[in-house]
Design a protein around this motif. Structure first.
Motif, PDB file in Angstrom:
ATOM      1  N   SER A   1       0.460   0.573   2.435  1.00 15.11           N
ATOM      2  CA  SER A   1       1.458   1.634   2.331  1.00 15.11           C
ATOM      3  C   SER A   1       0.879   2.876   1.673  1.00 15.11           C
ATOM      4  O   SER A   1      -0.268   2.881   1.222  1.00 15.11           O
ATOM      5  CB  SER A   1       2.600   1.125   1.464  1.00 15.11           C
ATOM      6  OG  SER A   1       2.089   0.806   0.179  1.00 15.11           O
ATOM      7  N   THR A   2       1.698   3.907   1.570  1.00 16.95           N
ATOM      8  CA  THR A   2       1.305   5.106   0.830  1.00 16.95           C
ATOM      9  C   THR A   2       0.890   4.718  -0.588  1.00 16.95           C
ATOM     10  O   THR A   2      -0.100   5.236  -1.122  1.00 16.95           O
ATOM     11  CB  THR A   2       2.481   6.098   0.759  1.00 16.95           C
ATOM     12  OG1 THR A   2       3.121   6.165   2.031  1.00 16.95           O
ATOM     13  CG2 THR A   2       2.009   7.473   0.345  1.00 16.95           C
ATOM     14  N   GLN A   3       1.653   3.803  -1.185  1.00 15.01           N
ATOM     15  CA  GLN A   3       1.360   3.353  -2.552  1.00 15.01           C
ATOM     16  C   GLN A   3      -0.032   2.717  -2.625  1.00 15.01           C
ATOM     17  O   GLN A   3      -0.798   2.973  -3.553  1.00 15.01           O
ATOM     18  CB  GLN A   3       2.408   2.313  -2.997  1.00 15.01           C
ATOM     19  CG  GLN A   3       3.764   2.878  -3.367  1.00 15.01           C
ATOM     20  CD  GLN A   3       4.686   3.062  -2.183  1.00 15.01           C
ATOM     21  OE1 GLN A   3       4.263   3.155  -1.040  1.00 15.01           O
ATOM     22  NE2 GLN A   3       5.975   3.155  -2.453  1.00 15.01           N
ATOM     23  N   ILE A   4      -0.317   1.854  -1.657  1.00 14.78           N
ATOM     24  CA  ILE A   4      -1.611   1.160  -1.637  1.00 14.78           C
ATOM     25  C   ILE A   4      -2.730   2.186  -1.418  1.00 14.78           C
ATOM     26  O   ILE A   4      -3.788   2.125  -2.050  1.00 14.78           O
ATOM     27  CB  ILE A   4      -1.643   0.107  -0.504  1.00 14.78           C
ATOM     28  CG1 ILE A   4      -0.475  -0.855  -0.627  1.00 14.78           C
ATOM     29  CG2 ILE A   4      -2.991  -0.621  -0.467  1.00 14.78           C
ATOM     30  CD1 ILE A   4      -0.582  -1.945  -1.611  1.00 14.78           C
TER      31      ILE A   4
ATOM     32  N   THR B   1       0.008  10.815  -8.183  1.00 12.63           N
ATOM     33  CA  THR B   1      -0.244   9.997  -6.992  1.00 12.63           C
ATOM     34  C   THR B   1       0.669   8.785  -7.006  1.00 12.63           C
ATOM     35  O   THR B   1       0.809   8.114  -8.022  1.00 12.63           O
ATOM     36  CB  THR B   1      -1.718   9.537  -6.955  1.00 12.63           C
ATOM     37  OG1 THR B   1      -2.544  10.692  -6.880  1.00 12.63           O
ATOM     38  CG2 THR B   1      -1.996   8.654  -5.742  1.00 12.63           C
ATOM     39  N   LEU B   2       1.253   8.514  -5.838  1.00 13.67           N
ATOM     40  CA  LEU B   2       2.175   7.381  -5.725  1.00 13.67           C
ATOM     41  C   LEU B   2       1.402   6.065  -5.733  1.00 13.67           C
ATOM     42  O   LEU B   2       0.484   5.878  -4.936  1.00 13.67           O
ATOM     43  CB  LEU B   2       2.958   7.521  -4.408  1.00 13.67           C
ATOM     44  CG  LEU B   2       3.979   6.435  -4.085  1.00 13.67           C
ATOM     45  CD1 LEU B   2       5.105   6.431  -5.116  1.00 13.67           C
ATOM     46  CD2 LEU B   2       4.535   6.647  -2.678  1.00 13.67           C
ATOM     47  N   VAL B   3       1.781   5.157  -6.628  1.00 12.51           N
ATOM     48  CA  VAL B   3       1.137   3.837  -6.693  1.00 12.51           C
ATOM     49  C   VAL B   3       2.180   2.768  -6.996  1.00 12.51           C
ATOM     50  O   VAL B   3       3.294   3.069  -7.427  1.00 12.51           O
ATOM     51  CB  VAL B   3       0.033   3.777  -7.789  1.00 12.51           C
ATOM     52  CG1 VAL B   3      -1.043   4.824  -7.547  1.00 12.51           C
ATOM     53  CG2 VAL B   3       0.626   3.942  -9.190  1.00 12.51           C
ATOM     54  N   CYS B   4       1.802   1.515  -6.743  1.00 19.66           N
ATOM     55  CA  CYS B   4       2.630   0.387  -7.154  1.00 19.66           C
ATOM     56  C   CYS B   4       2.192  -0.024  -8.555  1.00 19.66           C
ATOM     57  O   CYS B   4       1.017  -0.351  -8.767  1.00 19.66           O
ATOM     58  CB  CYS B   4       2.423  -0.800  -6.215  1.00 19.66           C
ATOM     59  SG  CYS B   4       3.253  -0.626  -4.645  1.00 19.66           S
ATOM     60  N   ALA B   5       3.138  -0.051  -9.489  1.00 18.00           N
ATOM     61  CA  ALA B   5       2.776  -0.432 -10.854  1.00 18.00           C
ATOM     62  C   ALA B   5       2.345  -1.893 -10.942  1.00 18.00           C
ATOM     63  O   ALA B   5       1.660  -2.290 -11.879  1.00 18.00           O
ATOM     64  CB  ALA B   5       3.948  -0.173 -11.802  1.00 18.00           C
TER      65      ALA B   5
END
Lengths: 157, 298, 752
Positions: free
Chosen positions: B110-113, A57-61
């Motif tokens: 965003s997608t990330q969030i 899953t794409l996340v912000c580190a």
């Protein structure tokens, strides 16, 4: 101050580290594990330069505590190529001149990989919305969108 | 420098009981404690406005909080406290019956969030501009709260009590939200206005749920608006303007006017008060039209 | 001039030499460097937009365990040099020093007041909290109107306006005034059938590079220093840091990292002198990185401006006179882009009567830095809007009106020189013929067009071409690669040397391993440093030919260089096999390595014109503007790597769209920026935009061996007016103040 011991798998390799409770995954990746390919652009989740995959899953580190990585798989930009073979996204970013300064590029490639893992044939609008959390100030996004489209086509073939 | 004695700590309880006892213990010892689910608000706050040490209680190992239940029975729909926006947008069952709520979750960051942020976290953060709050209110969602004195339920419109203030008491946390399964020919929609297409906080927002009878006349409606008052507001006058109509242009416009009348916005970096008052009406009209179209299709 | 068809490498699109490192995370940017024993430096910043600093007490900070240094302006030498810094950003070394560390007064919220270095960031934060600063808060001056008011508080109580017709008699916030022009504008306006005069405003915006400023500095016991940092110009970092810290230029080595965007904002210094002084005090290396919030509050931004433009024309569209009165916010210290604004504002038109007057005005905002064509977007937003308004008033097509008055080769530029070959008319013709200009528009949509311009610069550059033992080549140069310039250097070297592009590696060297090279800025890199690379390549070819001639025992002019080999000139009756670099290097080893070099001051930079047009749709009920289509046409002179030239056109277009639509600094009444982050400082995101269509026009610049003009800055100029002109078409309402954000647009629609 007591440190937390964390066992994870990073780019396919078991990795253990000690971290403070308030340290972010981004800080540990960059400062403790020296995986500096993941960039800090804002530290508030607004730019996507620190994009990584957590169990795919794409996340912000920057928006994850390092302690939260316990037992999970983390993929960073350093884990996208296989051996000496660039991932098609990496190659297409190069072929299309889809980077200028290059500092947002690791985040874009990780984010694009997450997109293509989920949707092998995204249209332009889907690509643009998926990547809206990745800021690029150099390219105007045009060549990035084209590189992702081209990489998707190659991965499908 | 009284903070020098306190430190950050991280805990990951595995049950509701353990979570409650951790939170209660901390509160009785005077230790600051904060629940972590997605963390997308908490970590930003730690980084900027509120860096002080605290014990962070990560609830993601509590089984109940990761659940999504969609039932036609009295149990209705349950979304656990650690269910991410991404999980919701991938959940076909939810999308089919609560498209407006899923839209609201999809609009968080965003997608990330999306990969981290949770519906309940968005609710607990209690921002006037929180996207899911109007959508939860229109769907009659109720918070299921556990605490030292056991479990209690609280409607979402009563849960948010002020700007970034919720009704949780010491030792309590939200296990999830529950709402009725929408009846036939009921549908919801949620719209917000932002200057860009993504990555912004709502300047104004509106959630609408409508129920149509066999003749296509609106028999029930709920309208809630966001970012135009200290908390998201349920606007009965707007609902009244819709009920009894065929959701024609005139009734939508009347509902919009009711939203404008109900709002008491501020001017800030995201928009002027005058702008918010105008746009909230437009959003209500457009969301109502979208909900109506969905209800007709059911 | 070599014809395009003859090129083998120029005009191709190879993968950039540094590409693989940048897609795999290997490339090291400013924040990616560490040293053993390194300390972490942080800056204490003013909580006031305008305040007198009565005292700074560092003692409590120094008592904290792990804190090795705490400094304020008292620890820096007092700089008296008020000479100009040069470069695209203006200002004096004294102001630069005071901007790095406030002396006497804090002039904007976020102004550096003190700094610390400690063993961890947590300790450094603790140390900042322990510093006691006694401020006397003063009323802030937050915009031009406030700064120009008769009773305005003064940022600099001693500043007398320079350049007034009569010398100033009392201090004010106006640092300077300049006037330029030609002909007789009063007469020109009298001759006109139509005269328009309007005032246009643009807000404070930030360059918005994704990489925050970062550096690592170390000073040894002998006083020798090394700085690793992300900068557009390592040599400028060296000289500015030396001046601010009172060190000699020769004692400082600056190693430029990869750079994550700059757009002019990384042509000056903020952290580097502070890190040097901290390291000198602490005796340990010191690393400093800015947070995004610090970047917004204390670096950049670009000037807000107010431009009043008057234009007069005959009924047939002949422009008889134009005048401009432009005020630029300089921020806390003088140095707004006034000269460039005055010189560029009417650059596109050949008009006999012109008057330009510009003012540099202090306000309590960060000192402005260069931002891509500094001064031109603000000024040409005004002039390119009024030209379109004139076209409407005269019922003449906006392209035809521009073509009728367009500057061309042989005309005198408004700032003096005579235009050489320029591509303005070619760009206008290309716009007229472009399919995007022909498509039908729907209800609620509008199309707008505008011209952009930038001077482009040359100046000092150096390069070396090293031939390796196996015939591969290393090019050494000193311009940080901000957008693919290594690729253009390698292409030009390949073209000259006749060897494959892949056999050339381009190294961006530090200040002790490259000859002096001016900043990557002014759109000068491919032009000026490219010229040096070409010259160095020719130097090494000359040496190789001379060595071969000696081997063959013939005259040097009997040897020619083709396809990477020395061979006998046809008709010279020399029977020898061709020799490659590898063979020459091996056979002539006793003569030493083959090394070509060049150091030059590149003259004759070619001005760059562009034409942009776009289609927008406006939601009349919310005021939201959507850009549906955008076309960027620009004269590149010669596109060495067309992919990266297109990238400049596209990236500049999108920065310009951001400036037009949503970007602006929002301040509260106390002068505190309310949107110091990417959440509320709204740069365009991918989903806001269409593809950006490009057309590269090539009108070669004779001063460059391949015809290069420089392309980096012109692209940001036209989008502001193009977008505003499109919104005016779509709505029927002319808005002369940016940004065209939804609240502003809706308010204008409601007022109309």
């Amino acid at each position: 101050m007591a440190k937390t011991h964390v066992s994870t798998c990073i780019n396919g390799q078991d990795a253990e580290f000690l971290c403070s409770p308030e340290q972010t995954l981004l800080e540990v990746l960059r400062d403790t594990l020296h995986l500096t390919g993941t960039k800090e652009g804002c530290a508030t989740g607004d730019c996507g330069a620190c994009s990584v995959l957590l169990d795919g899953t794409l996340v912000c580190a920057c928006l994850m505590l390092a302690a939260e990585a316990e037992g999970h798989d983390v993929t960073t930009i350093e884990g996208i190529a296989s051996g000496n073979d660039l991932h098609p996204l990496q190659q297409k970013f190069l072929d299309h001149a889809a980077l200028q300064c290059g500092v947002c590029t690791p985040g874009f490639i990780v984010a694009s990989k997450a997109l293509l893992d989920e949707d092998p044939d995204p249209d332009e609008e889907s690509i643009r919305y998926w990547l809206a959390g990745n800021l690029c100030r150099c390219t105007g996004y045009d060549k990035i969108v084209r590189a992702v489209q081209d990489a998707a086509a190659e991965l499908r073939s | 420098m009284s903070q020098s004695t306190s430190n950050f700590a991280y805990a990951m309880p595995a049950s509701i009981t353990d979570t409650v006892s951790l939170l209660s213990q901390a509160s009785s010892n005077g230790v600051r404690c904060q629940v972590l689910a997605g963390g997308t608000d908490l970590l930003v706050q730690l980084r900027s406005v509120d860096p002080d040490p605290r014990t962070i209680v990560d609830i993601k190992s509590v089984p109940e909080v990761s659940r999504v239940e969609v039932s036609n029975s009295e149990r209705g729909v349950f979304i656990g406290g650690a269910v991410s926006a991404a999980t919701m947008t991938h959940h076909e069952g939810l999308k089919a019956i609560l498209p407006g709520l899923v839209e609201a979750a999809y609009l968080i960051g965003s997608t990330q969030i999306q990969g981290r942020a949770t519906l309940v976290g968005n609710l607990c953060n209690a921002s006037p501009a929180g996207d899911t709050i109007p959508a939860l209110i229109t769907n009659q969602a109720v918070c299921e709260i556990h605490g030292p004195r056991g479990a209690r339920s609280l409607p979402v419109e009563d849960f948010v009590v002020g700007v970034q203030k919720n009704a949780l008491e010491a030792g309590e946390f939200v296990v999830g939200v529950r709402m009725p399964h929408p009846s036939a020919r009921t549908a919801d929609a949620y719209l917000r206005f932002i200057p860009r297409t993504e990555m912004d906080i709502a300047v104004a927002s509106a959630g609408v749920s409508v129920t149509l009878d066999d003749a296509g006349v609106c028999s029930a409606a709920r309208v809630a608006i966001g970012a135009v008052a200290p908390t998201a507001l349920l606007v009965p006058d707007a609902a009244d303007a819709l009920v009894g109509s065929t959701l024609d242009e005139a009734s939508l416009a009347a509902a919009g006017r009711a939203c404008t009348a109900a709002s008491s916005p501020i001017s800030d970096k995201r928009g002027t008060a005058a702008y918010r008052r105008k746009v909230v009406a437009v959003l209500c009209e457009r969301a109502a039209a979208s909900a109506a179209e969905r209800a007709r299709a059911r | 001039m070599t014809d395009a068809a003859q090129f083998k490498y120029v005009g191709t699109r190879p993968v950039r030499p540094d590409g693989v490192d940048k897609v795999t995370g290997r490339a090291a940017f400013g924040a990616d460097f560490t040293l053993p024993g390194m300390l972490h430096g942080l800056i204490l910043r003013s909580p006031h937009a305008h305040a007198r600093i009565k005292s700074v007490d560092l003692s409590a900070a120094l008592e904290i365990d792990g804190v090795f240094a705490a400094i304020s302006s008292a620890d820096f030498p007092e700089v008296t040099d008020s000479g100009d810094m040069g470069g695209e950003g203006g200002g004096s070394i004294k102001d630069l020093s005071d901007n790095c560390m406030a002396r006497g007064k804090a002039l904007y919220h976020g102004h550096a007041v003190a700094a610390v270095a400690a063993t961890s960031l947590a300790k450094a934060r603790q140390a900042l909290a322990a510093i006691k600063v006694d401020y006397e808060a003063l009323a802030p001056v937050m915009d031009l109107d406030a700064a120009l008011a008769g009773d305005a508080p003064l940022l600099n109580e001693e500043m007398m306006t320079q350049g007034l017709a009569e010398p100033a008699t009392k201090p004010s916030n106006i640092a300077s005034r300049m006037v330029m022009g030609r002909g007789d504008v009063a007469k020109g306006f009298e001759e006109a059938d139509v005269v328009l005069e309007e005032t246009y405003r643009t807000p404070t915006v930030h360059q918005g590079y994704i990489e925050p400023h970062a550096c690592l500095a170390t000073v040894n016991e002998g006083g020798q220093s090394t700085i690793w940092c992300c900068t557009q110009g390592a040599f400028e970092v060296r000289s500015y840091s030396a001046a601010v810290c009172g060190m000699s230029i020769g004692s400082i080595r600056v190693i430029p990292s990869e750079i994550g965007g700059g757009f002019g904002g990384k042509t000056t210094v903020y952290l580097e002198p502070v890190a040097l002084m901290l390291s000198k005090t602490a005796g340990r290396p010191v690393k400093m990185t800015m947070s995004r919030e610090e970047v917004f509050r204390a670096t950049g931004p670009a000037s807000a401006a107010r431009s009043t433009i008057k234009i007069g024309a005959k009924r047939d569209g002949t422009i008889t006179a134009m005048s401009a009165r432009i005020h630029y916010e300089a921020g806390a210290y003088p140095g707004g882009p006034v000269p460039m604004g005055c010189m560029s504002v009417f650059s596109a038109y050949n008009v006999p009567n012109l008057a330009m007057e510009g003012f540099d005005v202090l306000v309590n905002k960060p000192k402005v830095a260069a931002y891509r064509a500094p001064g031109a977007p603000q000024a040409m937003f005004a002039s390119e809007c009024i030209i379109t308004e004139l076209a409407k008033a005269l019922a003449i097509d906006p392209i035809e009106l521009r073509l009728k008055n367009a500057a061309d080769e042989g005309d005198a530029a408004p700032y003096g020189p005579t235009w050489g070959p320029i591509g303005l008319k070619a760009c206008l013709e290309a716009a007229k013929a472009h399919p995007n200009y022909q498509t039908a528009l729907q209800e609620g949509q509008g199309r707008g067009l505008a011209v952009g311009f930038w001077f482009n610069i040359g100046f000092q550059s150096s390069a070396e071409v090293h031939v390796n033992e196996d015939g591969t080549v290393t090019v050494i140069e000193g311009n940080p690669d901000i957008g693919g310039s290594r690729a253009s250097m390698a292409i030009m070297a390949a073209e000259e040397l006749g060897i494959p592009y892949e056999n050339i590696r381009v190294q961006i060297a530090d200040t002790e391993n490259a000859g002096y090279t001016m900043v990557t800025g002014g759109s000068r890199t491919t032009f000026a440093t490219g010229m040096a690379v070409v010259e160095a390549a020719r130097d090494v070819i000359g040496q190789a030919k001379a060595r071969v001639a000696k081997l063959w025992q013939v005259d040097a002019d009997m040897v020619e260089w083709r396809d990477g080999q020395a061979l006998p000139k046809p008709g010279m009756n020399v029977e020898q096999e061709p020799m490659s670099f590898a063979e020459i290097a091996a056979k002539t080893a006793p003569s030493g390595p083959l090394l070509g070099k060049a150091s030059l001051n590149a003259r004759g930079a070619g001005p760059g014109f562009s034409v942009n047009f776009c289609d927008v749709e406006v939601d009349r009920r919310t005021g939201k503007v959507d850009v549906l289509k955008f076309t960027a046409i620009q004269d590149a002179g010669r596109a060495i790597h067309p992919g990266y030239v297109e990238g400049q056109l596209q990236g500049g277009a999108v920065q310009g769209i951001g400036w037009a639509l949503n970007e602006e600094y929002v301040y509260d009444a106390d002068g505190v920026q309310q949107n110091a982050g990417f959440l509320d400082y709204r740069v365009p995101v991918a989903s806001d935009l269409p593809m950006i269509d490009t057309v590269i026009i090539e009108v070669p610049n004779d001063a460059h061996p391949y015809g290069v003009r420089g392309v980096g800055e012109t692209p940001i100029v036209a989008p502001l007016a193009a977008t505003a002109n499109a919104v005016a078409e779509a709505t029927g309402v002319r808005i002369r103040t940016l940004p065209l954000s939804p609240p502003n647009v809706l308010a204008a629609l409601d007022a109309a």
